[in-house]
Design a protein around this motif. Structure first.
Motif, PDB file in Angstrom:
ATOM      1  N   UNK A 161      46.570  37.834  25.519  1.00 25.08           N
ATOM      2  CA  UNK A 161      47.320  36.875  26.325  1.00 25.08           C
ATOM      3  C   UNK A 161      48.692  36.588  25.719  1.00 25.08           C
ATOM      4  N   UNK A 162      48.771  36.584  24.407  1.00 29.67           N
ATOM      5  CA  UNK A 162      50.078  36.382  23.774  1.00 29.67           C
ATOM      6  C   UNK A 162      51.035  37.515  24.145  1.00 29.67           C
ATOM      7  N   UNK A 163      50.552  38.749  24.072  1.00 24.93           N
ATOM      8  CA  UNK A 163      51.382  39.903  24.398  1.00 24.93           C
ATOM      9  C   UNK A 163      51.745  39.902  25.876  1.00 24.93           C
ATOM     10  N   UNK A 164      50.741  39.590  26.714  1.00 21.31           N
ATOM     11  CA  UNK A 164      50.962  39.552  28.158  1.00 21.31           C
ATOM     12  C   UNK A 164      52.043  38.529  28.508  1.00 21.31           C
ATOM     13  N   UNK A 165      51.921  37.325  27.961  1.00 16.33           N
ATOM     14  CA  UNK A 165      52.865  36.264  28.290  1.00 16.33           C
ATOM     15  C   UNK A 165      54.248  36.542  27.719  1.00 16.33           C
ATOM     16  N   UNK A 166      54.311  37.187  26.548  1.00 16.76           N
ATOM     17  CA  UNK A 166      55.612  37.553  25.994  1.00 16.76           C
ATOM     18  C   UNK A 166      56.299  38.587  26.879  1.00 16.76           C
ATOM     19  N   UNK A 167      55.519  39.540  27.370  1.00 18.25           N
ATOM     20  CA  UNK A 167      56.055  40.550  28.280  1.00 18.25           C
ATOM     21  C   UNK A 167      56.548  39.904  29.573  1.00 18.25           C
ATOM     22  N   UNK A 168      55.742  38.981  30.097  1.00 19.06           N
ATOM     23  CA  UNK A 168      56.133  38.287  31.325  1.00 19.06           C
ATOM     24  C   UNK A 168      57.374  37.426  31.110  1.00 19.06           C
ATOM     25  N   UNK A 169      57.469  36.823  29.931  1.00 17.82           N
ATOM     26  CA  UNK A 169      58.633  35.988  29.642  1.00 17.82           C
ATOM     27  C   UNK A 169      59.921  36.793  29.591  1.00 17.82           C
ATOM     28  N   UNK A 170      59.865  37.974  28.992  1.00 19.04           N
ATOM     29  CA  UNK A 170      61.047  38.830  28.959  1.00 19.04           C
ATOM     30  C   UNK A 170      61.466  39.264  30.345  1.00 19.04           C
ATOM     31  N   UNK A 171      60.492  39.623  31.156  1.00 18.96           N
ATOM     32  CA  UNK A 171      60.787  40.014  32.544  1.00 18.96           C
ATOM     33  C   UNK A 171      61.388  38.844  33.311  1.00 18.96           C
ATOM     34  N   UNK A 172      60.850  37.658  33.106  1.00 17.41           N
ATOM     35  CA  UNK A 172      61.350  36.483  33.822  1.00 17.41           C
ATOM     36  C   UNK A 172      62.810  36.195  33.466  1.00 17.41           C
ATOM     37  N   UNK A 173      63.141  36.371  32.202  1.00 21.20           N
ATOM     38  CA  UNK A 173      64.535  36.166  31.778  1.00 21.20           C
ATOM     39  C   UNK A 173      65.473  37.120  32.510  1.00 21.20           C
ATOM     40  N   UNK A 174      65.051  38.364  32.661  1.00 17.92           N
ATOM     41  CA  UNK A 174      65.886  39.350  33.350  1.00 17.92           C
ATOM     42  C   UNK A 174      65.957  39.064  34.846  1.00 17.92           C
ATOM     43  N   UNK A 175      64.855  38.584  35.414  1.00 16.33           N
ATOM     44  CA  UNK A 175      64.859  38.213  36.835  1.00 16.33           C
ATOM     45  C   UNK A 175      65.844  37.080  37.091  1.00 16.33           C
ATOM     46  N   UNK A 176      65.811  36.054  36.259  1.00 16.08           N
ATOM     47  CA  UNK A 176      66.710  34.912  36.439  1.00 16.08           C
ATOM     48  C   UNK A 176      68.166  35.336  36.275  1.00 16.08           C
ATOM     49  N   UNK A 177      68.415  36.246  35.338  1.00 13.06           N
ATOM     50  CA  UNK A 177      69.783  36.723  35.135  1.00 13.06           C
ATOM     51  C   UNK A 177      70.280  37.474  36.363  1.00 13.06           C
ATOM     52  N   UNK A 178      69.431  38.313  36.935  1.00 12.36           N
ATOM     53  CA  UNK A 178      69.823  39.065  38.134  1.00 12.36           C
ATOM     54  C   UNK A 178      70.094  38.117  39.290  1.00 12.36           C
ATOM     55  N   UNK A 179      69.258  37.124  39.452  1.00 12.01           N
ATOM     56  CA  UNK A 179      69.435  36.151  40.533  1.00 12.01           C
ATOM     57  C   UNK A 179      70.722  35.356  40.324  1.00 12.01           C
ATOM     58  N   UNK A 224      53.734  27.276  46.562  1.00 12.04           N
ATOM     59  CA  UNK A 224      54.451  27.021  45.295  1.00 12.04           C
ATOM     60  C   UNK A 224      53.572  27.188  44.066  1.00 12.04           C
ATOM     61  N   UNK A 225      52.264  26.979  44.210  1.00  6.03           N
ATOM     62  CA  UNK A 225      51.365  27.133  43.068  1.00  6.03           C
ATOM     63  C   UNK A 225      51.318  28.582  42.600  1.00  6.03           C
ATOM     64  N   UNK A 226      51.406  29.511  43.543  1.00  8.68           N
ATOM     65  CA  UNK A 226      51.397  30.928  43.183  1.00  8.68           C
ATOM     66  C   UNK A 226      52.667  31.286  42.427  1.00  8.68           C
ATOM     67  N   UNK A 227      53.807  30.804  42.911  1.00 11.91           N
ATOM     68  CA  UNK A 227      55.069  31.140  42.251  1.00 11.91           C
ATOM     69  C   UNK A 227      55.164  30.480  40.884  1.00 11.91           C
ATOM     70  N   UNK A 228      54.540  29.306  40.713  1.00 10.82           N
ATOM     71  CA  UNK A 228      54.563  28.618  39.421  1.00 10.82           C
ATOM     72  C   UNK A 228      53.826  29.400  38.342  1.00 10.82           C
ATOM     73  N   UNK A 229      52.943  30.327  38.746  1.00  7.95           N
ATOM     74  CA  UNK A 229      52.270  31.185  37.776  1.00  7.95           C
ATOM     75  C   UNK A 229      53.197  32.280  37.256  1.00  7.95           C
ATOM     76  N   UNK A 230      54.294  32.503  37.964  1.00  4.87           N
ATOM     77  CA  UNK A 230      55.257  33.542  37.581  1.00  4.87           C
ATOM     78  C   UNK A 230      56.500  32.921  36.942  1.00  4.87           C
ATOM     79  N   UNK A 231      57.010  31.877  37.569  1.00  6.91           N
ATOM     80  CA  UNK A 231      58.186  31.166  37.050  1.00  6.91           C
ATOM     81  C   UNK A 231      57.852  29.680  37.019  1.00  6.91           C
ATOM     82  N   UNK A 232      57.822  29.051  35.820  1.00  2.00           N
ATOM     83  CA  UNK A 232      57.495  27.625  35.764  1.00  2.00           C
ATOM     84  C   UNK A 232      58.538  26.798  36.509  1.00  2.00           C
ATOM     85  N   UNK A 233      58.150  25.653  37.034  1.00  2.81           N
ATOM     86  CA  UNK A 233      59.073  24.839  37.833  1.00  2.81           C
ATOM     87  C   UNK A 233      60.394  24.528  37.144  1.00  2.81           C
TER      88      UNK A 233
END
Length: 261
Positions: A161-179, A224-233
């Motif tokens: 879970x640590x590795x999974x969440x770290x991977x997701x966090x890096x992806x989220x940072x890139x998603x926010x930058x693109x947006x 919104x609950x589904x999206x909160x699992x991908x990007x926190x509020x």
């Protein structure tokens, strides 16, 4: 001679207090008296008590039972039919509740065992919403893919879970930058991020073909609950869920075009 209140209580299986309550309510009063003047229940009273207990077992309130007994020919059938409808509705409601409870148990059982501090360290602001997870279980209960995903999630270790969440966090940072950079949702950068998310789901949960990915992304906008699992509020922006959904759909179409050629 008739029967005393204690005798009736014993062979009818009700308390003396209940019989006194029925008497005060005018529902069942002893109709005979002993030589000493004590009130006694007759056989007719016992027959009436059996009717009262029958309707009580069906859940009728005392005032409705009184109305039925006052006019049994016209009231009983109508009241019984109405009660039957209510019982069927209640049975259906309880069946739905039992199913939801069963799914909630499954969701809880597939969760990784972490202390509150460990959960905070691993998941950060990404929160586990039991109501959403349970509804997802109900929605996808016939899906083999969903069952496999839940089984794999339950098998992950804390380090997984640590590795999974770290991977997701890096992806989220890139998603926010693109947006934030104004990257078009159907541009290469956004579609590549959508593909990265699809592969992340495949790697950690279950194979995620484009059509499945589309349905998952649709939930990001619908709930919104589904999206909160991908990007926190705290990291969300207006329009971000719709942006990701559009990117996922664009990437799915791109992959389908590629396969067609």
């Amino acid at each position: 001679m008739g029967y005393s209140v204690g005798q009736v209580s014993s062979f009818a299986g009700v308390t003396v207090r209940t019989l006194h309550h029925y008497d005060r309510a005018g529902l069942l009063s002893p109709s005979e008296r002993s030589h000493a003047g004590y009130r006694r229940y007759s056989d007719a009273d016992l027959a009436r008590l059996r009717q009262i207990l029958f309707y009580r077992e069906l859940g009728f309130p005392l005032d409705e039972i009184a109305a039925i007994l006052e006019d049994p020919q016209t009231s009983a059938l109508e009241q019984l039919r109405a009660r039957q409808r209510r019982l069927r509705e209640e049975i259906a409601r309880l069946q739905r509740l039992a199913e939801v409870t069963e799914r909630a148990i499954e969701v809880q059982q597939t969760g990784v065992a972490l202390t509150p501090q460990e959960r905070s360290d691993v998941f950060g602001e990404i929160t586990f919403d039991l109501s959403y997870a349970t509804e997802a279980q109900l929605k996808w209960r016939e899906s083999r893919t969903h069952r496999e995903a839940m089984a794999r999630a339950g098998a992950h270790s804390k380090e997984d879970w640590r590795r999974l969440m770290a991977e997701a966090g890096g992806w989220r940072t890139r998603l926010l930058a693109a947006f934030d950079d104004g990257e078009p949702d159907d541009g290469e950068r956004a579609m590549d991020l959508a593909e990265e998310h699809r592969l992340h789901l495949t790697r950690w949960f279950t194979p995620c073909p484009p059509e499945t990915h589309r349905r998952i992304a649709d939930d990001f906008v619908a709930d919104p609950r589904a999206f909160a699992l991908v990007v926190p509020p705290s990291e969300q922006r207006p329009g971000l869920a719709a942006y990701l959904r559009a990117a996922v759909h664009a990437n799915a179409s791109r992959r389908e075009r590629t396969r067609a050629h």
